[in-house]
Motif scaffolding. Structure first.
Motif, short mmCIF file in Angstrom:
data_model
loop_
_atom_site.label_atom_id
_atom_site.label_comp_id
_atom_site.label_asym_id
_atom_site.label_seq_id
_atom_site.Cartn_x
_atom_site.Cartn_y
_atom_site.Cartn_z
N SER A 1 2.95 5.93 -2.78
CA SER A 1 4.09 6.82 -3.04
C SER A 1 4.41 6.90 -4.52
N LEU A 2 4.30 5.78 -5.23
CA LEU A 2 4.58 5.80 -6.66
C LEU A 2 3.52 6.62 -7.40
N ASN A 3 2.28 6.49 -6.96
CA ASN A 3 1.21 7.28 -7.55
C ASN A 3 1.48 8.78 -7.38
N THR A 4 1.91 9.14 -6.19
CA THR A 4 2.23 10.55 -5.91
C THR A 4 3.40 11.03 -6.77
N LEU A 5 4.38 10.15 -6.92
CA LEU A 5 5.54 10.48 -7.74
C LEU A 5 5.09 10.87 -9.16
N ILE A 6 4.12 10.13 -9.68
CA ILE A 6 3.62 10.43 -11.03
C ILE A 6 2.72 11.67 -11.00
N ASP A 7 1.86 11.77 -9.99
CA ASP A 7 1.01 12.98 -9.87
C ASP A 7 1.85 14.25 -9.88
N ASP A 8 3.02 14.18 -9.25
CA ASP A 8 3.85 15.37 -9.12
C ASP A 8 4.52 15.81 -10.42
N LEU A 9 4.47 14.96 -11.45
CA LEU A 9 5.04 15.39 -12.73
C LEU A 9 4.11 16.42 -13.37
N PRO A 10 4.67 17.36 -14.13
CA PRO A 10 3.81 18.32 -14.83
C PRO A 10 2.93 17.58 -15.85
N HIS A 11 1.97 18.28 -16.42
CA HIS A 11 0.97 17.60 -17.23
C HIS A 11 1.22 17.80 -18.74
N ASP A 12 2.46 18.10 -19.09
CA ASP A 12 2.81 18.36 -20.49
C ASP A 12 2.48 17.25 -21.46
N ALA A 13 2.75 16.03 -21.03
CA ALA A 13 2.67 14.88 -21.94
C ALA A 13 1.78 13.83 -21.27
N PRO A 14 0.45 14.08 -21.26
CA PRO A 14 -0.45 13.24 -20.44
C PRO A 14 -0.43 11.76 -20.80
N LYS B 1 13.25 5.30 7.96
CA LYS B 1 12.20 4.99 6.97
C LYS B 1 12.32 5.81 5.70
N GLY B 2 12.66 7.09 5.86
CA GLY B 2 12.75 7.96 4.68
C GLY B 2 13.82 7.48 3.70
N ASP B 3 14.94 7.02 4.24
CA ASP B 3 16.01 6.50 3.38
C ASP B 3 15.55 5.21 2.69
N GLN B 4 14.87 4.37 3.46
CA GLN B 4 14.33 3.13 2.88
C GLN B 4 13.40 3.45 1.72
N MET B 5 12.51 4.41 1.94
CA MET B 5 11.51 4.74 0.92
C MET B 5 12.16 5.29 -0.34
N ALA B 6 13.16 6.15 -0.17
CA ALA B 6 13.85 6.71 -1.34
C ALA B 6 14.48 5.59 -2.17
N ILE B 7 15.10 4.64 -1.49
CA ILE B 7 15.72 3.51 -2.20
C ILE B 7 14.65 2.69 -2.91
N SER B 8 13.56 2.41 -2.22
CA SER B 8 12.49 1.59 -2.81
C SER B 8 11.88 2.24 -4.05
N MET B 9 11.63 3.53 -3.97
CA MET B 9 11.04 4.23 -5.12
C MET B 9 11.93 4.10 -6.35
N ALA B 10 13.22 4.36 -6.13
CA ALA B 10 14.16 4.31 -7.26
C ALA B 10 14.24 2.89 -7.83
N GLN C 1 0.83 -1.21 0.00
CA GLN C 1 0.00 0.00 0.00
C GLN C 1 0.86 1.26 0.00
N GLN C 2 1.86 1.28 0.86
CA GLN C 2 2.73 2.47 0.93
C GLN C 2 3.43 2.70 -0.41
N THR C 3 3.91 1.61 -1.00
CA THR C 3 4.64 1.74 -2.26
C THR C 3 3.72 2.25 -3.36
N ASP C 4 2.53 1.65 -3.45
CA ASP C 4 1.57 2.10 -4.48
C ASP C 4 1.24 3.58 -4.31
#
Lengths: 296, 296
Positions: A17-30, A63-72, A12-15
């Motif tokens: 966070s990854l969703n947010t990572l994409i939401d945070d991109l600009p909307h240039d190329a939907p 946890k923050g370091d773990q999450m950064a590694i997991s996202m990448a 759940q956390q990964t999903d």
């Protein structure tokens, strides 16, 4: 928390966070943006973030370091699946029961989505707010990730897989191929967490890496076994596709019983590496069982 | 040294260093390795390493830092050309008079070569021996490169290019597309050199970035003009291919004379940005002329 609940929480956390990572991109190329989201969120089991968290908790990594590694790591993993599925590569229409990226979108968008996800892996890790200790190790983290993703890791393994398809290769070569193709990224999870751990001695690090290598290979042996014995519905893709493609597999090399013995041997090696560690390794044991006993 | 001699020297140094970068890879996947070499060495004009060196020399940045930046940038640039040329993308058989990567090798190998070159860009920059000052900026350098390569840069631009092909877009959208697709990596050259420069004030940095943006767009306008007026032999690819693909171009939007006026305006803007700088900008002026006056 028991291991199954931990896995659910990581998913759940990964999903999210990854969703947010994409939401945070600009909307240039939907269209590209949605293809990247599709690639990241199409039902992943999040084994790598789980491994990062299990090892990170064992080594008291914030946890923050773990999450950064997991996202990448998940961005690299997702990109590799999108490109591996392309018509020129394994030509898969389904993954985890869902249309693959080039089917859901189109081939050009899938190529670009993979490319952009690889870049996103590095930018998310380069930009992530890390602990002070980890901030000083950022270059090292990026180096390990880039090596695992590139010629010396995943890409090299996939290239060997492609050139050896339809040809006979030795068991050693088959292991080498999968150490690169699948193993390198699992090993990178362990290595990256080790880098940001403040008190890990070199013997324990070597044992953790040995564990990663053994379960990485075991993961692939089980994958090959499932391709022979698994259920297409549970797998979310047609069983038998490796054989149809003329791929070198452990069952083809060792017979199905031989492959199961190899799986068991790798699993035992992994457990022995854990037994040498001065930590409570219950969750690492559970993780290895999850890998070797999975049915999809 | 005059500017032409400098350009020749940069070409030779870049080719030699990129060749060594590939030689240093292990020999596990020889076909992939040669495809990567082909992609990196197929007659590049080395405009980006030249820009890095010209700005680096202007700002007294150590040669080793300049070279690390150039290597990484060229890996990203080469990977993007390989993927842009793929059948599912622009479907080009020739580049600089040579067979493109998927023609010289095959499509799967070309996809993987691009992927591996992107990873190599990050690993070479993550591992390069930098000056002490630049070592502390390594995370920032990697962040700028990843942003320029990914959704917020090149990949986003290419996606907009693909979705807008065959459709009418505004001049502003066309500029935005090329600011991402071509401009982002040229801007990254300037930004990365600025990051490792020890005494660059923020006004001068802004002027250098304005220069980069103007010449980046001018580069593309000239590319579009050459596609209409150029000679296939000099271009090393068929002239008129943009029109054949239904691409939005500056001549299509503004007429050929309008495109030339736009080119001149961008060039003048770039020169004005340079005039505000407290440096000898002769070589930056020469670089901008090389871009806008090239015939291939």
């Amino acid at each position: 928390m028991n291991f199954t609940a931990l896995h659910q929480q990581v998913k759940q956390q990964t999903d999210t966070s990854l969703n947010t990572l994409i939401d945070d991109l600009p909307h240039d190329a939907p269209r590209l943006k949605e293809a990247m989201r599709h690639a990241l969120l199409v039902g992943g089991k999040r084994m790598r973030p789980l491994l990062v968290q299990v090892i990170g908790n064992t080594l008291d990594v914030p946890k923050g370091d773990q999450m950064a590694i997991s996202m990448a790591i998940e961005c690299v993993h997702a990109y590799s699946l999108v490109h591996d599925d392309l018509p020129a590569m394994d030509d898969d229409d389904l993954r985890r029961g869902q249309p693959t990226c080039h089917i859901a979108f189109d081939e050009a968008t899938a190529i670009l989505a993979g490319d952009a996800l690889q870049a996103l892996a590095f930018s998310t890790l380069a930009d992530a707010p890390l602990s002070d200790f980890a901030t000083n190790k950022r270059g090292e983290l990026l180096s390990v990730l880039a090596r695992a993703a590139g010629y010396r890791g995943m890409c090299g393994g996939q290239a060997i897989d492609l050139t050896s398809t339809g040809e006979e290769i030795s068991l050693e070569q088959l292991k080498r191929l999968h150490n690169l193709k699948t193993g390198a990224l699992l090993r990178a999870c362990v290595e990256m967490v080790s880098i940001v751990s403040q008190d890990l001695d070199s013997n324990s690090k070597a044992d953790l890496l040995a564990y990663a290598d053994d379960i990485g290979l075991a993961f692939q042996v089980q994958d090959d076994i499932l391709d022979v014995e698994g259920n297409s519905e549970q797998l979310g893709k047609p069983a038998g596709s490796d054989i149809a493609l003329g791929k070198n597999t452990f069952p083809a090399k060792l017979g199905i019983e031989g492959a199961k013995r190899e799986l068991d041997k790798l699993h035992q090696n992994a457990l022995q590496a854990l037994a040498r560690l001065p930590y409570n390794t219950d969750s690492l044991i559970a993780f290895s069982e999850l890998l070797v006993k999975r049915d999809h």
